[in-house]
Each structure stands twice: as structure tokens, then as C-alpha cells.
Design a protein around this motif. Structure first.
Motif, PDB file in Angstrom:
ATOM      1  N   ARG A  74      -3.348 -26.236 -26.249  1.00 30.16           N
ATOM      2  CA  ARG A  74      -3.239 -25.601 -27.227  1.00 30.16           C
ATOM      3  C   ARG A  74      -1.931 -25.389 -27.612  1.00 30.16           C
ATOM      4  NH1 ARG A  74      -7.220 -23.122 -29.383  1.00 30.16           N
ATOM      5  NH2 ARG A  74      -8.422 -23.872 -27.818  1.00 30.16           N
ATOM      6  N   GLU A  75      -1.564 -25.223 -29.242  1.00 26.84           N
ATOM      7  CA  GLU A  75      -0.215 -24.766 -29.683  1.00 26.84           C
ATOM      8  C   GLU A  75      -0.206 -23.369 -29.345  1.00 26.84           C
ATOM      9  OE1 GLU A  75       0.739 -25.812 -33.579  1.00 26.84           O
ATOM     10  OE2 GLU A  75       0.579 -27.910 -33.126  1.00 26.84           O
ATOM     11  N   MET A  76       1.185 -22.901 -29.139  1.00 23.75           N
ATOM     12  CA  MET A  76       1.247 -21.621 -28.708  1.00 23.75           C
ATOM     13  C   MET A  76       2.187 -20.835 -29.882  1.00 23.75           C
ATOM     14  SD  MET A  76      -0.196 -21.484 -25.846  1.00 23.75           S
ATOM     15  CE  MET A  76       0.369 -19.891 -24.953  1.00 23.75           C
ATOM     16  N   TYR A  77       2.179 -19.527 -30.029  1.00 24.52           N
ATOM     17  CA  TYR A  77       3.167 -18.854 -31.025  1.00 24.52           C
ATOM     18  C   TYR A  77       3.477 -17.622 -30.283  1.00 24.52           C
ATOM     19  CZ  TYR A  77      -0.707 -15.375 -31.889  1.00 24.52           C
ATOM     20  OH  TYR A  77      -1.791 -14.728 -31.689  1.00 24.52           O
ATOM     21  N   TYR A  78       4.633 -17.005 -30.835  1.00 20.55           N
ATOM     22  CA  TYR A  78       5.193 -15.900 -30.368  1.00 20.55           C
ATOM     23  C   TYR A  78       4.689 -14.634 -31.255  1.00 20.55           C
ATOM     24  CZ  TYR A  78       8.414 -18.249 -27.514  1.00 20.55           C
ATOM     25  OH  TYR A  78       8.992 -18.884 -26.333  1.00 20.55           O
ATOM     26  N   ASP A  79       4.013 -13.736 -30.795  1.00 23.04           N
ATOM     27  CA  ASP A  79       3.723 -12.149 -31.294  1.00 23.04           C
ATOM     28  C   ASP A  79       5.040 -11.404 -31.816  1.00 23.04           C
ATOM     29  OD1 ASP A  79       4.249 -11.217 -29.318  1.00 23.04           O
ATOM     30  OD2 ASP A  79       2.255 -10.365 -28.969  1.00 23.04           O
ATOM     31  N   LYS A  80       4.670 -10.504 -32.536  1.00 21.54           N
ATOM     32  CA  LYS A  80       5.647  -9.437 -33.016  1.00 21.54           C
ATOM     33  C   LYS A  80       6.525  -8.926 -31.880  1.00 21.54           C
ATOM     34  CE  LYS A  80       2.945  -7.967 -36.958  1.00 21.54           C
ATOM     35  NZ  LYS A  80       2.447  -7.094 -37.804  1.00 21.54           N
ATOM     36  N   GLU A  81       5.831  -8.777 -30.600  1.00 22.20           N
ATOM     37  CA  GLU A  81       6.501  -8.196 -29.350  1.00 22.20           C
ATOM     38  C   GLU A  81       7.511  -9.311 -28.724  1.00 22.20           C
ATOM     39  OE1 GLU A  81       3.418  -6.431 -27.467  1.00 22.20           O
ATOM     40  OE2 GLU A  81       3.067  -4.927 -28.957  1.00 22.20           O
ATOM     41  N   GLY A  82       7.044 -10.436 -28.916  1.00 19.28           N
ATOM     42  CA  GLY A  82       8.105 -11.595 -28.408  1.00 19.28           C
ATOM     43  C   GLY A  82       7.302 -12.337 -27.342  1.00 19.28           C
ATOM     44  N   GLU A  83       5.849 -11.984 -27.200  1.00 16.08           N
ATOM     45  CA  GLU A  83       5.319 -12.659 -26.302  1.00 16.08           C
ATOM     46  C   GLU A  83       4.725 -13.938 -26.541  1.00 16.08           C
ATOM     47  OE1 GLU A  83       2.319 -10.141 -23.962  1.00 16.08           O
ATOM     48  OE2 GLU A  83       3.419  -8.547 -24.927  1.00 16.08           O
ATOM     49  N   LEU A  84       4.440 -14.873 -25.580  1.00 16.62           N
ATOM     50  CA  LEU A  84       3.883 -16.070 -26.127  1.00 16.62           C
ATOM     51  C   LEU A  84       2.452 -15.996 -25.941  1.00 16.62           C
ATOM     52  CD1 LEU A  84       4.839 -19.099 -26.616  1.00 16.62           C
ATOM     53  CD2 LEU A  84       4.780 -19.641 -24.357  1.00 16.62           C
ATOM     54  N   LYS A  85       1.492 -16.483 -27.213  1.00 19.77           N
ATOM     55  CA  LYS A  85       0.227 -16.299 -27.124  1.00 19.77           C
ATOM     56  C   LYS A  85      -0.358 -17.617 -27.836  1.00 19.77           C
ATOM     57  CE  LYS A  85      -0.055 -11.479 -26.696  1.00 19.77           C
ATOM     58  NZ  LYS A  85      -0.828 -11.117 -25.785  1.00 19.77           N
ATOM     59  N   PRO A  86      -1.602 -17.836 -27.216  1.00 21.39           N
ATOM     60  CA  PRO A  86      -2.350 -19.105 -27.763  1.00 21.39           C
ATOM     61  C   PRO A  86      -2.745 -19.008 -29.027  1.00 21.39           C
ATOM     62  CG  PRO A  86      -3.749 -17.795 -26.279  1.00 21.39           C
ATOM     63  CD  PRO A  86      -2.460 -17.040 -26.200  1.00 21.39           C
ATOM     64  N   GLY A  87      -2.689 -20.099 -29.725  1.00 17.62           N
ATOM     65  CA  GLY A  87      -2.970 -20.064 -31.326  1.00 17.62           C
ATOM     66  C   GLY A  87      -4.283 -20.756 -31.490  1.00 17.62           C
ATOM     67  N   LYS A  88      -4.652 -20.946 -32.800  1.00 14.19           N
ATOM     68  CA  LYS A  88      -6.009 -21.471 -33.098  1.00 14.19           C
ATOM     69  C   LYS A  88      -5.887 -22.998 -33.052  1.00 14.19           C
ATOM     70  CE  LYS A  88      -6.845 -18.151 -36.840  1.00 14.19           C
ATOM     71  NZ  LYS A  88      -6.970 -18.073 -38.287  1.00 14.19           N
ATOM     72  N   LYS A  89      -4.860 -23.761 -33.148  1.00 14.19           N
ATOM     73  CA  LYS A  89      -4.793 -25.259 -33.030  1.00 14.19           C
ATOM     74  C   LYS A  89      -4.836 -25.326 -31.552  1.00 14.19           C
ATOM     75  CE  LYS A  89      -2.084 -25.958 -37.183  1.00 14.19           C
ATOM     76  NZ  LYS A  89      -0.762 -26.511 -37.578  1.00 14.19           N
ATOM     77  N   GLY A  90      -5.868 -26.175 -31.250  1.00 13.19           N
ATOM     78  CA  GLY A  90      -6.127 -26.746 -29.703  1.00 13.19           C
ATOM     79  C   GLY A  90      -7.560 -27.053 -29.532  1.00 13.19           C
ATOM     80  N   ILE A  91      -7.688 -27.262 -28.176  1.00 13.32           N
ATOM     81  CA  ILE A  91      -9.106 -27.616 -27.785  1.00 13.32           C
ATOM     82  C   ILE A  91      -9.246 -27.010 -26.216  1.00 13.32           C
ATOM     83  CG2 ILE A  91      -8.346 -29.767 -27.046  1.00 13.32           C
ATOM     84  CD1 ILE A  91     -10.912 -31.052 -27.865  1.00 13.32           C
ATOM     85  N   SER A  92     -10.668 -26.799 -26.129  1.00 12.30           N
ATOM     86  CA  SER A  92     -11.034 -26.187 -24.750  1.00 12.30           C
ATOM     87  C   SER A  92     -12.090 -27.156 -24.150  1.00 12.30           C
ATOM     88  CB  SER A  92     -11.597 -24.695 -24.891  1.00 12.30           C
ATOM     89  OG  SER A  92     -10.564 -23.868 -25.054  1.00 12.30           O
TER      90      SER A  92
END
Length: 119
Positions: A77-95
Motif C-alpha cells: 500500500r501507498e502511505m500518507y502522512y496525516d495532520k498529526e504527522g503520523e504515517l497512515k495507509p492510503g487507499k491505493k494498494g492491495i490486500s
């Protein structure tokens, strides 16, 4: 208008109603406290598992092994940083479940050969 003495005496002698309201408050506060404790205790465990089973692929992509609804999943999965600076999983990806992961691993050698032949 002034209240009658009977009405004032009967409303003042309401010792039974006060403990009931206190009981309701205490039950509610106990329930709220247990809900808060449960949510706090679950959160760190979940984060810890995902951090231990995560591998960076570069370009904000990550492979993560996790459990969801009792099933083992492999996330790419592609990851993104939220407002608090934490790394979160994004929509783009596969499980992938374990069976799909095994098929993918078996195909990697063939895909690698195809890539080499194109270069």
C-alpha cells in the motif's frame, strides 16, 4: 401563588429519588470509564503489531502483514502522512490473503525473467 404545605412537604421528603439518580450517574460513569480504558488498551497493541510487521519499499510504499477480522492479510500500500504527522495507509494498494500471497511469490521469478528480457 404559594404552594400548599402538603405539596412542599411531600416534594422535600424525596430521599428515595436522590439515590436513584446517583445510581444512574455512577453506572453511566463506570460504563464510560470502562469504554475509555478498553479503547486505550486496544490502540497501542494494534499499532505495535503493524510496526513490527512492516517493510518499506520506498516512494511512500510499504508491505505490512496484519490480521483483519481473524484473517491474515498482506498489504502492499501507498502511505500518507496525516495532520498529526503520523504515517497512515492510503487507499491505493492491495490486500492479499495467504493463498493469493503464495501465488504471487510463485509468479515473482517468472515476472523477474520477463523484466530482464525486456531490458
Amino acid at each position: 401563588m404559594p404552594k400548599s404545605k402538603k405539596y412542599v412537604e411531600s416534594s422535600d421528603d424525596s430521599s428515595d429519588s436522590e439515590p436513584k439518580s446517583e445510581k444512574k450517574v455512577s453506572k453511566k460513569s463506570k460504563r464510560e470509564n470502562s469504554d475509555v480504558e478498553a479503547s486505550q488498551s486496544k490502540k497501542p497493541k494494534k499499532e505495535k503489531k503493524e510496526e513490527d510487521n512492516a517493510w518499506d519499499l520506498g516512494n511512500n510504499r510499504q508491505v505490512t502483514v496484519r490480521e483483519f477480522k481473524g484473517k491474515l492479510l498482506i498489504d502492499i500500500r501507498e502511505m500518507y502522512y496525516d495532520k498529526e504527522g503520523e504515517l497512515k495507509p492510503g487507499k491505493k494498494g492491495i490486500s492479499l490473503n495467504t493463498a493469493q500471497w503464495r501465488k504471487f511469490v510463485d509468479a515473482v521469478a517468472d515476472v523477474d525473467e520477463a523484466v530482464k528480457s525486456m531490458c
